[in-house]
Design a protein around this motif. Structure first.
Motif, short mmCIF file in Angstrom:
data_model
loop_
_atom_site.label_atom_id
_atom_site.label_comp_id
_atom_site.label_asym_id
_atom_site.label_seq_id
_atom_site.Cartn_x
_atom_site.Cartn_y
_atom_site.Cartn_z
N PRO A 17 -11.71 0.43 9.77
CA PRO A 17 -11.21 1.32 8.71
C PRO A 17 -11.48 0.99 7.39
N GLY A 18 -11.90 1.89 6.47
CA GLY A 18 -11.62 3.15 6.21
C GLY A 18 -9.97 3.45 5.91
N PHE A 19 -9.79 4.47 6.65
CA PHE A 19 -8.43 4.86 6.52
C PHE A 19 -7.94 4.93 8.00
N GLY A 75 1.40 -2.60 -6.05
CA GLY A 75 0.70 -2.32 -4.75
C GLY A 75 -0.69 -2.30 -5.24
N LEU A 76 -1.34 -3.53 -4.56
CA LEU A 76 -2.84 -3.84 -4.83
C LEU A 76 -3.28 -3.95 -3.49
N GLY A 77 -3.17 -2.96 -2.74
CA GLY A 77 -3.78 -3.08 -1.18
C GLY A 77 -5.23 -2.68 -1.20
N ILE A 78 -5.63 -2.02 -0.13
CA ILE A 78 -7.19 -1.46 -0.08
C ILE A 78 -7.45 -0.63 -1.12
N MET A 79 -6.43 0.15 -1.73
CA MET A 79 -6.64 1.16 -2.87
C MET A 79 -6.40 0.70 -4.10
N MET A 120 1.37 6.78 -7.24
CA MET A 120 -0.08 7.42 -6.66
C MET A 120 -0.32 7.18 -5.19
N SER A 121 1.08 6.76 -4.32
CA SER A 121 1.01 6.49 -3.16
C SER A 121 1.06 7.96 -2.48
N SER A 122 0.70 8.04 -0.99
CA SER A 122 0.78 9.43 -0.34
C SER A 122 2.20 9.20 0.32
N THR A 163 0.10 18.94 -1.83
CA THR A 163 -1.41 19.00 -1.69
C THR A 163 -1.86 18.11 -0.99
N LYS A 164 -1.40 16.71 -1.28
CA LYS A 164 -1.97 15.66 -0.21
C LYS A 164 -1.66 16.07 1.29
N LEU A 165 -0.50 16.37 1.63
CA LEU A 165 -0.25 16.89 3.03
C LEU A 165 -1.42 17.94 3.57
N SER A 199 1.67 -6.40 -9.82
CA SER A 199 2.62 -7.23 -8.80
C SER A 199 2.26 -6.71 -7.12
N ASP A 200 2.40 -7.61 -6.36
CA ASP A 200 2.17 -7.29 -5.00
C ASP A 200 2.87 -8.40 -4.33
N LEU A 201 3.22 -7.92 -2.75
CA LEU A 201 3.63 -9.18 -1.98
C LEU A 201 2.46 -10.12 -1.74
N ASN A 202 1.38 -9.83 -1.74
CA ASN A 202 0.31 -10.47 -1.32
C ASN A 202 -0.51 -11.23 -2.67
N GLN A 203 -0.16 -12.69 -2.69
CA GLN A 203 -0.48 -13.44 -3.88
C GLN A 203 -2.03 -13.24 -4.22
N PRO A 250 9.72 4.91 1.83
CA PRO A 250 10.86 3.86 1.70
C PRO A 250 10.40 2.75 0.76
N HIS A 251 8.90 2.37 0.65
CA HIS A 251 8.46 1.40 -0.13
C HIS A 251 8.54 1.83 -1.63
N VAL A 252 8.31 3.01 -1.88
CA VAL A 252 8.33 3.43 -3.23
C VAL A 252 9.76 3.43 -3.65
P1 NAD Z 1 -2.22 -1.11 1.96
O1 NAD Z 1 -1.39 -1.38 3.00
O2 NAD Z 1 -3.77 -1.66 1.81
O3 NAD Z 1 -1.73 -1.61 0.55
C1 NAD Z 1 -0.23 -1.32 0.33
C2 NAD Z 1 -0.08 -2.79 -0.79
O4 NAD Z 1 1.46 -2.72 -0.86
C3 NAD Z 1 -0.09 -4.09 0.05
O5 NAD Z 1 -0.68 -4.79 -0.71
C4 NAD Z 1 1.35 -4.49 0.21
O6 NAD Z 1 1.55 -6.00 0.06
C5 NAD Z 1 1.93 -3.83 -0.91
N1 NAD Z 1 3.46 -3.86 -1.00
C6 NAD Z 1 4.13 -3.30 -0.01
N2 NAD Z 1 5.41 -3.47 -0.26
C7 NAD Z 1 5.45 -3.83 -1.63
C8 NAD Z 1 6.45 -4.26 -2.45
N3 NAD Z 1 7.88 -4.23 -2.04
N4 NAD Z 1 6.44 -4.95 -3.62
C9 NAD Z 1 5.22 -5.09 -4.07
N5 NAD Z 1 4.02 -4.85 -3.18
C10 NAD Z 1 4.34 -4.34 -1.96
O7 NAD Z 1 -2.30 0.54 1.68
P2 NAD Z 1 -3.43 1.31 0.94
O8 NAD Z 1 -4.61 1.66 1.81
O9 NAD Z 1 -3.98 0.80 -0.28
O10 NAD Z 1 -2.79 2.55 0.88
C11 NAD Z 1 -1.91 2.89 -0.26
C12 NAD Z 1 -1.43 4.46 -0.33
O11 NAD Z 1 -2.69 5.15 -0.43
C13 NAD Z 1 -0.83 4.86 0.83
O12 NAD Z 1 0.44 5.90 0.86
C14 NAD Z 1 -2.13 5.55 1.59
O13 NAD Z 1 -1.57 6.65 2.56
C15 NAD Z 1 -2.65 6.04 0.46
N6 NAD Z 1 -4.14 6.43 0.62
C16 NAD Z 1 -5.02 5.59 1.24
C17 NAD Z 1 -6.45 5.75 1.49
C18 NAD Z 1 -7.11 4.75 2.02
O14 NAD Z 1 -8.33 5.28 2.60
N7 NAD Z 1 -6.78 3.80 2.58
C19 NAD Z 1 -6.92 6.98 0.91
C20 NAD Z 1 -6.12 7.73 0.23
C21 NAD Z 1 -4.56 7.61 0.10
#
Ligand code: NAD
Length: 294
Positions: free
Chosen positions: A229-231, A7-11, A93-95, A169-171, A30-34, A68-70
């Motif tokens: 965004p931000g969040f 999971g290599l998204g925004i966070m 570390m996901s919420s 706590t996060k909720l 690993s991430d779906l986004n190369q 569901p993703h986790v």
């Molecule tokens: P995001 O959507 O930017 O990133 C999620 C990543 O997961 C994506 O890169 C996606 O490709 C990857 N992914 C999804 N399914 C996958 C799979 N099956 N295999 C591999 N990779 C997969 O989300 P984010 O903003 O990084 O948030 C992640 C978590 O952190 C969420 O639970 C969010 O609520 C929490 N969070 C986000 C913030 C924020 O400001 N963005 C702050 C605190 C907590």
């Protein structure tokens, strides 16, 4: 220590870079986004499959959108846990819903794999700076062992109880943030309709009891009409759905959460799901036919 991060998204992407900077250089990702994977690999990580991560890593981390993703990544048909064995550790570390955290932990326990739920607060800027706040659930000895790893990404790492306590706590955090944003938007709209400049309201009250980290971060965005965004609103809807589920299951009334969730839903159905959660202000602007601060 060999570490896997999925999971290599925004966070997750900046968090991976801080793990590397913190001296934990044996990192599989690993991430779906190369493109996200390539970026982190260019900083020293290695790309890997679920199988490689499960078979070889001492600790597996995830930073994915929701329960569901986790569950799919860890427990699904090609899930990482299929390849894990006794002694390895999973840190999510996901919420996600704390009920799901407990379900995943129970499944992993059957194989002797320990779990921490360790969601964060702070958003992208603090993920980049490595100054996130971690709220952690799980056994004390597992927490103690992996606290230094979490400290590469966070300035504050607090154990809140057993598995599920981190996400509970996060909720609580997400309820406070959403209701605080709503209160700021409502108050600034009223001030402007009454003929007082919201910027001056902000200057006057931010140092008093009404001031907050939320107000300091979000009031300038509302006043500037900046909804980048931000969040994202859609992620906050996800968190408050989890909060409502949790609250209903334990018998805790959450009327303020229900009200702000309806506003977020209105934003979602008016093309606001990808906007910053401070765009709750746009709901009030629509109702009153003003633009806050403009
Ligand atoms: P995001 O959507 O930017 O990133 C999620 C990543 O997961 C994506 O890169 C996606 O490709 C990857 N992914 C999804 N399914 C996958 C799979 N099956 N295999 C591999 N990779 C997969 O989300 P984010 O903003 O990084 O948030 C992640 C978590 O952190 C969420 O639970 C969010 O609520 C929490 N969070 C986000 C913030 C924020 O400001 N963005 C702050 C605190 C907590």
């Amino acid at each position: 220590m060999k570490i896997g991060l999925i999971g290599l998204g925004i966070m997750g992407r900046p968090m991976a870079k801080n793990i590397l900077k913190g001296g934990f250089t044996d990192l599989l990702v690993s991430d779906l986004n190369q493109a996200a994977v390539d970026d982190v690999v260019s900083c020293g990580a290695k790309q890997a499959t679920n199988k490689e991560i499960g078979e070889t890593c001492d600790v597996v981390l995830t930073m994915l959108p929701n329960s569901p993703h986790v569950k799919a990544v860890m427990l699904g048909a090609n899930g990482v846990s299929n390849y894990m064995k006794e002694g390895q550790v999973f840190i999510d570390m996901s919420s996600i819903n704390p009920v799901a955290s407990k379900e995943i932990a129970a499944e992993l326990a059957k194989k002797g794999v320990e779990m921490l739920d360790a969601p964060v607060s702070g958003g992208e800027p603090k993920a980049i700076d490595g100054t996130l706040s971690f709220m952690v659930g799980g056994k004390q000895e597992i927490f103690d062992k992996f606290k230094p790893l979490l400290e590469t990404m966070g300035a504050s790492v607090v154990r809140c109880g057993e598995v599920g306590a981190g996400n509970t706590t996060k909720l609580a955090n997400q309820i406070v943030v959403a209701c605080n944003i709503q209160a700021v938007a409502e108050a600034f709209t009223m001030a402007q309709k009454a003929g007082v400049d919201p910027q001056l309201v902000f200057e006057a009250i931010k140092g008093g009891l009404a001031g907050s980290t939320v107000m300091n971060a979000k009031a300038p965005m509302m006043i500037a009409g900046d909804d980048k965004p931000g969040f994202k609103i859609d992620l906050h809807i996800k968190d408050l759905n989890n909060a409502l589920d949790c609250a209903h299951s334990v018998g805790a009334p959450v009327p303020m959460t229900a009200a702000v969730q309806e506003i977020l839903q209105w934003m979602h159905s008016h093309e606001g799901g990808q906007k910053d959660h401070s765009a709750i202000a746009q709901y009030y602007e629509f109702l009153t036919d003003i633009k806050i601060g403009r």
